[in-house]
Design a protein around this motif. Sequence first.
Motif, PDB file in Angstrom:
ATOM      1  N   SER A  11      37.131  30.726  39.453  1.00 29.94           N
ATOM      2  CA  SER A  11      36.235  31.316  38.459  1.00 29.94           C
ATOM      3  C   SER A  11      35.900  32.741  38.869  1.00 29.94           C
ATOM      4  O   SER A  11      36.423  33.257  39.853  1.00 29.94           O
ATOM      5  N   GLY A  12      34.982  33.341  38.120  1.00 30.44           N
ATOM      6  CA  GLY A  12      34.594  34.717  38.390  1.00 30.44           C
ATOM      7  C   GLY A  12      33.344  34.877  39.228  1.00 30.44           C
ATOM      8  O   GLY A  12      32.833  35.997  39.359  1.00 30.44           O
ATOM      9  N   HIS A  13      32.855  33.808  39.827  1.00 29.91           N
ATOM     10  CA  HIS A  13      31.632  33.897  40.626  1.00 29.91           C
ATOM     11  C   HIS A  13      31.624  32.762  41.645  1.00 29.91           C
ATOM     12  O   HIS A  13      31.926  31.606  41.304  1.00 29.91           O
ATOM     13  N   SER A  41      27.723  29.436  34.990  1.00 23.54           N
ATOM     14  CA  SER A  41      28.105  30.810  34.660  1.00 23.54           C
ATOM     15  C   SER A  41      27.133  31.439  33.671  1.00 23.54           C
ATOM     16  O   SER A  41      26.875  32.648  33.716  1.00 23.54           O
ATOM     17  N   GLU A  45      26.160  34.695  35.494  1.00 26.45           N
ATOM     18  CA  GLU A  45      26.960  35.764  34.898  1.00 26.45           C
ATOM     19  C   GLU A  45      26.371  36.160  33.541  1.00 26.45           C
ATOM     20  O   GLU A  45      27.068  36.164  32.519  1.00 26.45           O
ATOM     21  N   LEU A  48      28.043  38.464  30.950  1.00 30.86           N
ATOM     22  CA  LEU A  48      29.351  38.094  30.420  1.00 30.86           C
ATOM     23  C   LEU A  48      29.312  36.892  29.493  1.00 30.86           C
ATOM     24  O   LEU A  48      30.105  36.804  28.552  1.00 30.86           O
ATOM     25  N   GLN A 152      27.851  41.270  39.440  1.00 30.15           N
ATOM     26  CA  GLN A 152      26.937  41.047  38.331  1.00 30.15           C
ATOM     27  C   GLN A 152      25.854  42.120  38.272  1.00 30.15           C
ATOM     28  O   GLN A 152      25.400  42.500  37.189  1.00 30.15           O
ATOM     29  N   THR A 336      34.206  35.462  30.476  1.00 35.65           N
ATOM     30  CA  THR A 336      34.426  34.897  31.800  1.00 35.65           C
ATOM     31  C   THR A 336      35.287  33.654  31.650  1.00 35.65           C
ATOM     32  O   THR A 336      35.282  33.006  30.596  1.00 35.65           O
ATOM     33  N   ARG A 501      37.343  40.782  38.818  1.00 35.25           N
ATOM     34  CA  ARG A 501      36.163  40.201  38.179  1.00 35.25           C
ATOM     35  C   ARG A 501      35.495  39.179  39.075  1.00 35.25           C
ATOM     36  O   ARG A 501      35.090  38.103  38.625  1.00 35.25           O
TER      37      ARG A 501
END
Length: 513
Positions: A11-13, A41, A45, A48, A152, A336, A501
């Motif tokens: 994932s992005g985080h 998320s 996030e 996003l 973020q 995301t 990202r």
Amino acid sequence: MSRYTKSIVASGHAEVSRAAGTILEEGGNAFDAVVAAGFASAVVEPALTSLGGGGLLVGRSEERGKNVFFDFFVDSPGRGRKPDRPPDDFFAVTVQFSGSSQDFNVGCGSVAVPGTLKGLLHTHRRLGRMGLGDVIAPAAELARSHLLNEQQGHFLQLLRPIMTLSARGRAIYEPGGKYLQPGDRLCNPEIASFLDQLATEGDDSFYRGEIAGKIDAEMRDRGGWLSYEDLASYKVRERKALNIPYRNGVLVTPGEPSMGGTLIGLSLSLMAEIKVKDELWGTGLQLVNSVGLMNEVERLRKRGITSFEALIGFMEQGKLKKKSMNNIRLFSRGTTHVSVADRHGNCASMTCSNGEGSGYFAPTTGIMINNMMGEDDLHPEGFHLMAPGKRVYSMMSPSLFMEGDRVRLVIGSGGSKRIRTAITQVLSQVVDFDLPLQRAVDSPRLYLDEGLLQIEPGFDSQALDQLENFVPVNRWTQRDVYFGGVHAVIPGVEGAGDPRRGGAVVVVNHPAA
């Protein structure tokens, strides 16, 4: 019986991957995990995605032996309102990027009917196995307090005019008059309470009850179009995914309302006619082939090859060999993506977006609602022309690449119009050149933007010099979020998070069956 000894999340985080990993460790399947990631998320996030946005999910259920496509993207608002003029609360705010600025349309008039909340609950109800409270718990804990990371914090800084547009937004993102910076604690007690309540009461209050009524009243007062009828009428749609043959496999990707599926299909169909050799990767010839492909796809797109029927007609004219492509039918900025594969072979690929956010927060929830009705690339014919209740189109393309009845790759990306090119380039590097997944994700990308080739560093400089003889080239000095954020998983093997990202991977090891 387990198929693999690993479950993997990308994932992005880091906190999103950790939330999904926790669920997998506790016995949840890929769909429990992707839902947990979706809720997490929305908390960590916030620039996003949001429970007030929209999304698409493509998955493979091994228990049911089938693929699924859940469409929970946004609807156009206005049911029961009979709007006869543009909404009053619809205006542009300027966001300052490095070296340039851009206007985004926000306000209550930019709000579309949200689907993410209902989509996550639908996915859990249909395919999850754990209790909803357990799946939501990681997100509720993060909502009470978590540290804002660098990525973020940067996004929030860019969107400061939107995040602080209302008193509700300022209470969360500018507590005590000080706007949050990386390393600060982000606390959203209202969304934490909302999630706690959601675990026991479901989404009735948001879509049909007290919260829906308050949203309706505030929209009427402020000149927005979102109504109680819109919220009460919203439905998640289970659709048939597109099946796009490529090499020795099939890409399973969204059809309508995604415009990305057919465009990816067109790219892959053209690429399938090119014989590739391993030694070509990263060389001048490979680069020239890639640019030629993108130019041809753009040319055909402008000719109207954006539907399955148009694509088949084009191929039947002899311009492209006809493939046995069954079930194919043929834009979002702040997006995301999450990819999950569990040890049983279940896979889930989910992309969600809130646009840039409208600046409007649903009362008592801590949830900012989307600004999809103000996204110019989603409404090329003009704003507020869609009839109420129509699905808005998207370029999101969460996908699976299958070989036989097994998923070889779970893949998806954020990045607006660059989503399809990012996915296509990474997919080709894995399938055609057998690159390790993280290397494929890390590799430089290119995008043909209205005749100008945007290109990341890392390609052969002599090839670029030659390329400039027939196409203008803008050479970027570093990898950038502009080129998408591909988070992908090879089931049972590895995951890759995109550093552009904030990519993060969690691997859960299981004892051999």
